[in-house]
Design a protein around this motif. Structure first.
Motif, PDB file in Angstrom:
ATOM      1  N   UNK A   1      12.199  -1.539  -3.606  1.00  0.00           N
ATOM      2  CA  UNK A   1      10.833  -1.221  -3.197  1.00  0.00           C
ATOM      3  C   UNK A   1       9.907  -0.804  -4.337  1.00  0.00           C
ATOM      4  N   UNK A   2      10.374  -0.028  -5.279  1.00  0.00           N
ATOM      5  CA  UNK A   2       9.499   0.422  -6.365  1.00  0.00           C
ATOM      6  C   UNK A   2       9.231  -0.667  -7.399  1.00  0.00           C
ATOM      7  N   UNK A   3       9.993  -1.742  -7.376  1.00  0.00           N
ATOM      8  CA  UNK A   3       9.818  -2.827  -8.343  1.00  0.00           C
ATOM      9  C   UNK A   3       8.972  -3.968  -7.796  1.00  0.00           C
ATOM     10  N   UNK A   4       8.693  -3.966  -6.497  1.00  0.00           N
ATOM     11  CA  UNK A   4       7.992  -5.082  -5.856  1.00  0.00           C
ATOM     12  C   UNK A   4       6.485  -4.912  -5.972  1.00  0.00           C
TER      13      UNK A   4
ATOM     14  N   UNK B   1       0.840  -1.187   0.000  1.00  0.00           N
ATOM     15  CA  UNK B   1       0.000   0.000   0.000  1.00  0.00           C
ATOM     16  C   UNK B   1       0.880   1.243   0.000  1.00  0.00           C
ATOM     17  N   UNK B   2       0.836   1.997  -1.103  1.00  0.00           N
ATOM     18  CA  UNK B   2       1.577   3.256  -1.166  1.00  0.00           C
ATOM     19  C   UNK B   2       0.943   4.285  -0.255  1.00  0.00           C
ATOM     20  N   UNK B   3      -0.397   4.279  -0.160  1.00  0.00           N
ATOM     21  CA  UNK B   3      -1.074   5.281   0.665  1.00  0.00           C
ATOM     22  C   UNK B   3      -0.774   5.099   2.150  1.00  0.00           C
ATOM     23  N   UNK B   4      -0.674   3.844   2.605  1.00  0.00           N
ATOM     24  CA  UNK B   4      -0.348   3.575   4.011  1.00  0.00           C
ATOM     25  C   UNK B   4       1.156   3.495   4.246  1.00  0.00           C
ATOM     26  N   UNK B   5       1.923   3.368   3.170  1.00  0.00           N
ATOM     27  CA  UNK B   5       3.376   3.296   3.289  1.00  0.00           C
ATOM     28  C   UNK B   5       3.861   2.001   3.887  1.00  0.00           C
ATOM     29  N   UNK B   6       3.263   0.885   3.461  1.00  0.00           N
ATOM     30  CA  UNK B   6       3.652  -0.401   4.042  1.00  0.00           C
ATOM     31  C   UNK B   6       3.573  -1.542   3.037  1.00  0.00           C
ATOM     32  N   UNK B   7       4.293  -2.603   3.373  1.00  0.00           N
ATOM     33  CA  UNK B   7       4.354  -3.793   2.539  1.00  0.00           C
ATOM     34  C   UNK B   7       4.406  -5.009   3.470  1.00  0.00           C
ATOM     35  N   UNK B   8       3.714  -6.076   3.095  1.00  0.00           N
ATOM     36  CA  UNK B   8       3.674  -7.301   3.879  1.00  0.00           C
ATOM     37  C   UNK B   8       4.040  -8.463   2.966  1.00  0.00           C
TER      38      UNK B   8
ATOM     39  N   UNK C   1       7.727   1.410   5.063  1.00  0.00           N
ATOM     40  CA  UNK C   1       8.861   2.038   4.386  1.00  0.00           C
ATOM     41  C   UNK C   1       8.990   3.525   4.653  1.00  0.00           C
ATOM     42  N   UNK C   2       7.955   4.185   5.051  1.00  0.00           N
ATOM     43  CA  UNK C   2       8.097   5.606   5.402  1.00  0.00           C
ATOM     44  C   UNK C   2       8.886   5.773   6.693  1.00  0.00           C
ATOM     45  N   UNK C   3       8.692   4.829   7.614  1.00  0.00           N
ATOM     46  CA  UNK C   3       9.399   4.862   8.902  1.00  0.00           C
ATOM     47  C   UNK C   3      10.690   4.049   8.869  1.00  0.00           C
ATOM     48  N   UNK C   4      10.912   3.319   7.776  1.00  0.00           N
ATOM     49  CA  UNK C   4      12.031   2.381   7.658  1.00  0.00           C
ATOM     50  C   UNK C   4      12.037   1.382   8.817  1.00  0.00           C
ATOM     51  N   UNK C   5      10.836   0.888   9.138  1.00  0.00           N
ATOM     52  CA  UNK C   5      10.670  -0.082  10.229  1.00  0.00           C
ATOM     53  C   UNK C   5      10.306  -1.435   9.627  1.00  0.00           C
TER      54      UNK C   5
END
Length: 108
Positions: free
Chosen positions: A91-94, A40-47, A63-67
């Motif tokens: 990140x942009x390719x996944x 989700x780009x809007x939430x800034x996360x990937x699972x 990814x916004x928090x690099x956590x």
């Protein structure tokens, strides 16, 4: 944060057998396989999930928090840094549903 499913999809057994030695300096290496389950780009996360040797982990990357959160704890120290580098570089390719690989300079 959405819950990652408890059951894993059936990944080919060959994934679990790819452990080798690097041609450079005879360092041990293991191929890690990554599957992105949500993005989700809007939430800034990937699972997603990672398989390396006989280990399987679920990860949640903000990814916004690099956590980067990884479960279970068993073997987490071995995979966290290489997975973090991989996610930051690609990140942009996944894409959700995509399967990816990277090499870990360790034998699991």
């Amino acid at each position: 944060m959405q819950k990652v499913p408890d059951t894993l999809p059936s990944w080919p057994v060959t994934f679990l057998q790819e452990v080798g030695v690097s041609r450079r300096r005879n360092l041990p290496e293991t191929t890690a396989y990554v599957r992105i389950t949500q993005h989700s780009w809007t939430l800034g996360q990937m699972t997603g999930e990672v398989l390396a040797s006989q280990y399987t982990w679920h990860f949640h990357w903000r990814f916004r928090d690099k956590a980067l959160d990884i479960t279970p704890a068993l073997g987490r120290a071995l995979i966290k840094e290489p997975l973090s580098r991989f996610l930051e570089q690609k990140d942009y390719q996944l894409e959700p549903g995509g399967d990816y690989t990277f090499t870990v300079r360790a034998k699991f």
